[in-house]
Enzyme design. Structure first.
Site, PDB file in Angstrom:
ATOM      1  N   LYS A 173       0.827  -1.210   0.000  1.00  0.00           N
ATOM      2  CA  LYS A 173       0.000   0.000   0.000  1.00  0.00           C
ATOM      3  C   LYS A 173       0.866   1.268   0.000  1.00  0.00           C
ATOM      4  O   LYS A 173       0.526   2.240  -0.670  1.00  0.00           O
ATOM      5  CB  LYS A 173      -0.932  -0.014   1.214  1.00  0.00           C
ATOM      6  CG  LYS A 173      -2.058   0.989   1.140  1.00  0.00           C
ATOM      7  CD  LYS A 173      -3.240   0.569   1.984  1.00  0.00           C
ATOM      8  CE  LYS A 173      -2.893   0.377   3.438  1.00  0.00           C
ATOM      9  NZ  LYS A 173      -2.698   1.639   4.169  1.00  0.00           N
TER      10      LYS A 173
ATOM     11  N   ARG B 230     -10.780   3.254   9.700  1.00  0.00           N
ATOM     12  CA  ARG B 230     -10.444   1.928  10.228  1.00  0.00           C
ATOM     13  C   ARG B 230     -11.642   1.305  10.949  1.00  0.00           C
ATOM     14  O   ARG B 230     -11.611   0.125  11.272  1.00  0.00           O
ATOM     15  CB  ARG B 230      -9.313   2.033  11.259  1.00  0.00           C
ATOM     16  CG  ARG B 230      -7.940   2.317  10.704  1.00  0.00           C
ATOM     17  CD  ARG B 230      -7.148   1.058  10.562  1.00  0.00           C
ATOM     18  NE  ARG B 230      -5.803   0.984  11.066  1.00  0.00           N
ATOM     19  CZ  ARG B 230      -4.731   1.641  10.652  1.00  0.00           C
ATOM     20  NH1 ARG B 230      -4.829   2.584   9.769  1.00  0.00           N
ATOM     21  NH2 ARG B 230      -3.543   1.366  11.135  1.00  0.00           N
TER      22      ARG B 230
ATOM     23  N   ARG C 168      11.569  -8.982   3.738  1.00  0.00           N
ATOM     24  CA  ARG C 168      11.970  -7.640   4.194  1.00  0.00           C
ATOM     25  C   ARG C 168      12.873  -7.718   5.424  1.00  0.00           C
ATOM     26  O   ARG C 168      13.609  -6.791   5.716  1.00  0.00           O
ATOM     27  CB  ARG C 168      10.738  -6.804   4.583  1.00  0.00           C
ATOM     28  CG  ARG C 168       9.808  -6.536   3.440  1.00  0.00           C
ATOM     29  CD  ARG C 168       8.974  -5.286   3.633  1.00  0.00           C
ATOM     30  NE  ARG C 168       8.254  -5.213   4.898  1.00  0.00           N
ATOM     31  CZ  ARG C 168       7.102  -4.571   5.035  1.00  0.00           C
ATOM     32  NH1 ARG C 168       6.557  -3.987   3.993  1.00  0.00           N
ATOM     33  NH2 ARG C 168       6.498  -4.497   6.212  1.00  0.00           N
TER      34      ARG C 168
ATOM     35  N   ARG D 257      12.291  -7.453   8.695  1.00  0.00           N
ATOM     36  CA  ARG D 257      12.115  -6.583   9.866  1.00  0.00           C
ATOM     37  C   ARG D 257      11.752  -7.430  11.081  1.00  0.00           C
ATOM     38  O   ARG D 257      11.179  -8.503  10.929  1.00  0.00           O
ATOM     39  CB  ARG D 257      10.969  -5.588   9.600  1.00  0.00           C
ATOM     40  CG  ARG D 257      11.437  -4.358   8.879  1.00  0.00           C
ATOM     41  CD  ARG D 257      10.345  -3.354   8.587  1.00  0.00           C
ATOM     42  NE  ARG D 257       9.090  -3.550   9.307  1.00  0.00           N
ATOM     43  CZ  ARG D 257       7.979  -2.898   9.001  1.00  0.00           C
ATOM     44  NH1 ARG D 257       7.966  -2.027   8.008  1.00  0.00           N
ATOM     45  NH2 ARG D 257       6.879  -3.111   9.692  1.00  0.00           N
TER      46      ARG D 257
ATOM     47  N   ARG E  74      -0.854  -9.659  12.531  1.00  0.00           N
ATOM     48  CA  ARG E  74      -1.155  -8.321  11.993  1.00  0.00           C
ATOM     49  C   ARG E  74      -2.168  -8.426  10.860  1.00  0.00           C
ATOM     50  O   ARG E  74      -3.069  -7.606  10.718  1.00  0.00           O
ATOM     51  CB  ARG E  74       0.131  -7.639  11.484  1.00  0.00           C
ATOM     52  CG  ARG E  74       1.001  -7.144  12.618  1.00  0.00           C
ATOM     53  CD  ARG E  74       2.433  -6.909  12.173  1.00  0.00           C
ATOM     54  NE  ARG E  74       2.549  -5.927  11.107  1.00  0.00           N
ATOM     55  CZ  ARG E  74       3.578  -5.864  10.261  1.00  0.00           C
ATOM     56  NH1 ARG E  74       4.556  -6.723  10.348  1.00  0.00           N
ATOM     57  NH2 ARG E  74       3.613  -4.948   9.334  1.00  0.00           N
TER      58      ARG E  74
HETATM   59  P1  AMP Z   1      -0.623   2.934  10.094  1.00  0.00           P
HETATM   60  O1  AMP Z   1       0.602   3.733   9.772  1.00  0.00           O
HETATM   61  O2  AMP Z   1      -1.801   3.308   9.254  1.00  0.00           O
HETATM   62  O3  AMP Z   1      -0.357   1.450  10.092  1.00  0.00           O
HETATM   63  O4  AMP Z   1      -1.032   3.307  11.601  1.00  0.00           O
HETATM   64  C1  AMP Z   1      -0.151   3.126  12.681  1.00  0.00           C
HETATM   65  C2  AMP Z   1      -0.930   3.142  14.000  1.00  0.00           C
HETATM   66  O5  AMP Z   1      -1.595   4.399  14.157  1.00  0.00           O
HETATM   67  C3  AMP Z   1      -2.036   2.108  14.107  1.00  0.00           C
HETATM   68  O6  AMP Z   1      -1.546   0.861  14.595  1.00  0.00           O
HETATM   69  C4  AMP Z   1      -2.984   2.764  15.113  1.00  0.00           C
HETATM   70  O7  AMP Z   1      -2.458   2.655  16.429  1.00  0.00           O
HETATM   71  C5  AMP Z   1      -2.891   4.222  14.732  1.00  0.00           C
HETATM   72  N1  AMP Z   1      -3.899   4.599  13.691  1.00  0.00           N
HETATM   73  C6  AMP Z   1      -3.618   5.016  12.419  1.00  0.00           C
HETATM   74  N2  AMP Z   1      -4.752   5.312  11.756  1.00  0.00           N
HETATM   75  C7  AMP Z   1      -5.776   5.079  12.621  1.00  0.00           C
HETATM   76  C8  AMP Z   1      -7.198   5.177  12.510  1.00  0.00           C
HETATM   77  N3  AMP Z   1      -7.795   5.586  11.381  1.00  0.00           N
HETATM   78  N4  AMP Z   1      -7.931   4.850  13.615  1.00  0.00           N
HETATM   79  C9  AMP Z   1      -7.340   4.463  14.765  1.00  0.00           C
HETATM   80  N5  AMP Z   1      -6.018   4.331  14.915  1.00  0.00           N
HETATM   81  C10 AMP Z   1      -5.225   4.643  13.860  1.00  0.00           C
END
Ligand code: AMP
Length: 200
Positions: A13, A88, A127, A129, A140
């Protein structure tokens, strides 16, 4: 165009959204990035959300909706944007509908990258990590499936969801994304012509 981009971790993504915002010349609205920035800049909201991110838990909806609402007020979002990592939850999806309705800029399309879990594990292991161990990867992946399935179903019911096969080279996947986006743009143009001719 207003686009929501969904996809599990490791589906590519990040790569594809970077190409898509360039192709469409629209800003990238990533709630994950906004939250990480708030933390690194020592903002008050950053202190509040830090623990949620550290534990891989969703940040409460009101915080996310405030951030997104403020971001959408900025002038660069007027021609549309790519929502990444948002919505989300169903509540967030409904709130986004309201935000966009108020602005008179409906969502054009929701893209969901699809991978099969085994291929995803193989890809992420490449990757190397620390959070890319097979059990953690699957965890995940499953948590994405559980959290995001209702959001994808919601958009499916609205007729907005387009599934994109995310297996293949980045160029192959991007070609599929381009096709879905171009078709959505044509459909939107057709709908607005119809509305205009119905009015006259
Ligand atoms: P991401 O970079 O999109 O994987 O987001 C990293 C972390 O940020 C997630 O694991 C959540 O803890 C928080 N997060 C990001 N976007 C959201 C969202 N739309 N709603 C709730 N938590 C979010």
């Amino acid at each position: 165009m207003q686009i929501v981009f969904l996809g599990p971790p490791g589906a590519g993504k990040g790569t594809q959204s970077a190409r898509l915002i360039k192709y469409l010349s629209i800003p990238h609205l990533s709630t994950g990035e906004m939250l990480r920035k708030a933390i690194s800049e020592g903002q008050e909201i950053g202190e509040y959300v830090r623990g949620f991110l550290e534990h891989g838990q969703l940040v409460p909806d009101p915080v996310i909706l405030q951030l997104v609402g403020e971001r959408l007020e900025q002038p660069d979002c007027s021609a549309g944007c790519l929502f990444d990592g948002f919505p989300r939850t169903l509540k967030q999806a409904q709130a986004l509908d309201e935000f966009l309705q108020e602005r008179g800029t409906p969502l054009h399309v929701v893209l969901e990258l699809k991978v099969d879990p085994e291929a995803l594990v193989a890809r992420l292991l490449g990757r190397g990590r620390p959070d890319d161990q097979p059990e953690i990867v699957l965890k995940r992946f499953r948590s994405y499936e559980e959290q995001t399935r209702p959001v994808a179903d919601y958009y499916e019911r609205l007729g907005l969801l387009r599934s994109i096969d995310a297996m293949g080279t980045p160029d192959e996947v991007f070609a599929r994304i381009q096709k879905a986006v171009d078709e959505a743009a044509q459909q939107a143009a057709k709908n607005s012509t119809q509305v205009r001719s119905n009015r006259s």
